[in-house]
Motif scaffolding. Sequence first.
Motif, PDB file in Angstrom:
ATOM      1  N   ARG A   1      50.289  38.061  32.770  1.00 22.55           N
ATOM      2  CA  ARG A   1      49.226  37.050  33.101  1.00 22.55           C
ATOM      3  C   ARG A   1      48.375  38.796  33.508  1.00 22.55           C
ATOM      4  NH1 ARG A   1      50.127  32.295  36.151  1.00 22.55           N
ATOM      5  NH2 ARG A   1      51.755  31.404  34.793  1.00 22.55           N
TER       6      ARG A   1
ATOM      7  N   PHE B   1      44.674  39.567  35.192  1.00 24.65           N
ATOM      8  CA  PHE B   1      43.871  39.197  36.426  1.00 24.65           C
ATOM      9  C   PHE B   1      42.831  40.322  36.747  1.00 24.65           C
ATOM     10  CE2 PHE B   1      47.248  36.922  37.031  1.00 24.65           C
ATOM     11  CZ  PHE B   1      46.881  35.463  37.912  1.00 24.65           C
ATOM     12  N   GLU B   2      41.727  39.745  36.188  1.00 30.09           N
ATOM     13  CA  GLU B   2      40.340  40.692  37.164  1.00 30.09           C
ATOM     14  C   GLU B   2      39.742  39.754  37.603  1.00 30.09           C
ATOM     15  OE1 GLU B   2      36.747  43.185  34.949  1.00 30.09           O
ATOM     16  OE2 GLU B   2      37.024  41.369  33.673  1.00 30.09           O
ATOM     17  N   GLU B   3      39.686  41.217  39.391  1.00 33.48           N
ATOM     18  CA  GLU B   3      38.929  39.913  40.379  1.00 33.48           C
ATOM     19  C   GLU B   3      39.278  39.066  40.960  1.00 33.48           C
ATOM     20  OE1 GLU B   3      34.203  40.293  40.222  1.00 33.48           O
ATOM     21  OE2 GLU B   3      34.705  42.902  39.309  1.00 33.48           O
ATOM     22  N   GLY B   4      40.529  39.039  40.310  1.00 36.93           N
ATOM     23  CA  GLY B   4      41.838  37.635  40.883  1.00 36.93           C
ATOM     24  C   GLY B   4      40.964  36.157  39.985  1.00 36.93           C
ATOM     25  N   LYS B   5      40.491  37.047  38.414  1.00 34.81           N
ATOM     26  CA  LYS B   5      40.510  35.455  37.541  1.00 34.81           C
ATOM     27  C   LYS B   5      41.014  36.041  36.400  1.00 34.81           C
ATOM     28  CE  LYS B   5      36.843  34.111  34.422  1.00 34.81           C
ATOM     29  NZ  LYS B   5      35.740  34.273  34.095  1.00 34.81           N
ATOM     30  N   LEU B   6      42.443  35.166  35.643  1.00 37.99           N
ATOM     31  CA  LEU B   6      42.791  35.203  34.996  1.00 37.99           C
ATOM     32  C   LEU B   6      41.713  35.849  33.578  1.00 37.99           C
ATOM     33  CD1 LEU B   6      45.572  35.074  33.330  1.00 37.99           C
ATOM     34  CD2 LEU B   6      44.578  32.754  32.883  1.00 37.99           C
ATOM     35  N   ILE B   7      42.090  36.574  33.083  1.00 42.38           N
ATOM     36  CA  ILE B   7      41.437  37.231  32.079  1.00 42.38           C
ATOM     37  C   ILE B   7      42.457  37.132  30.461  1.00 42.38           C
ATOM     38  CG2 ILE B   7      39.185  38.678  32.517  1.00 42.38           C
ATOM     39  CD1 ILE B   7      40.752  40.857  31.765  1.00 42.38           C
TER      40      ILE B   7
END
Length: 150
Positions: A20, A22-28
Motif C-alpha cells: 500500500r 500512502f501520501e499524507e496519510g491517504k491511500l493513493i
Amino acid sequence: MPDTARRRTLEIQHHATEIRIFEEGKLIAGHPVLEGKALRRVEPAHRKAPPPRPPHQMPGQGLRRPLEFYDAVGRRLDSVSLWRSRADISEQLAAERQRTAQLGRAQVAMAGRLQEAAAEADALQARLAAVGRTADDGCLDRRLPEGLLE
C-alpha cells in the motif's frame, strides 16, 4: 506508483499479500505482492499516455522533382567527368613525378652553378685584395689590368 507522485514523499506499507502506498496519510495506490525476486508490475492506469504524434505528412509538391531532372543531373555529371579511371589517375601521377624529378635535376644544376659563381667571386676578391683594392672601390667598373684575373 503513479507518475504524478514521483517527486513527492510517500509512505510504503508492505503487507503479506499487498503493498500500500500512502501520501499524507491517504491511500493513493495498492498492489498485490508479486512472487519472486526483482519483478515489476506496471499499472496502466498509473501512467500518462504519451503525447500523440502528428500524422506523417508527405513532402509538398514543391519538393518533388520529375525524373527528367535527375536524368539531366546524371548526364551533366557524366559530361563533367568527375570520376576518373584508375589509369587516368596513375598517368597523371607519373607525369607529376617526372616534372618533380626534372625540377629536382634543375635545382641541383642551379646549386652547382651558384657554388661555381661563389668560388669565382671568392677568387676575384682574393686577387683584388692582392693588389690592395676591394670591390667597393669601384674598380670593377673599370677595365682591370691584363693577367690579373688569370
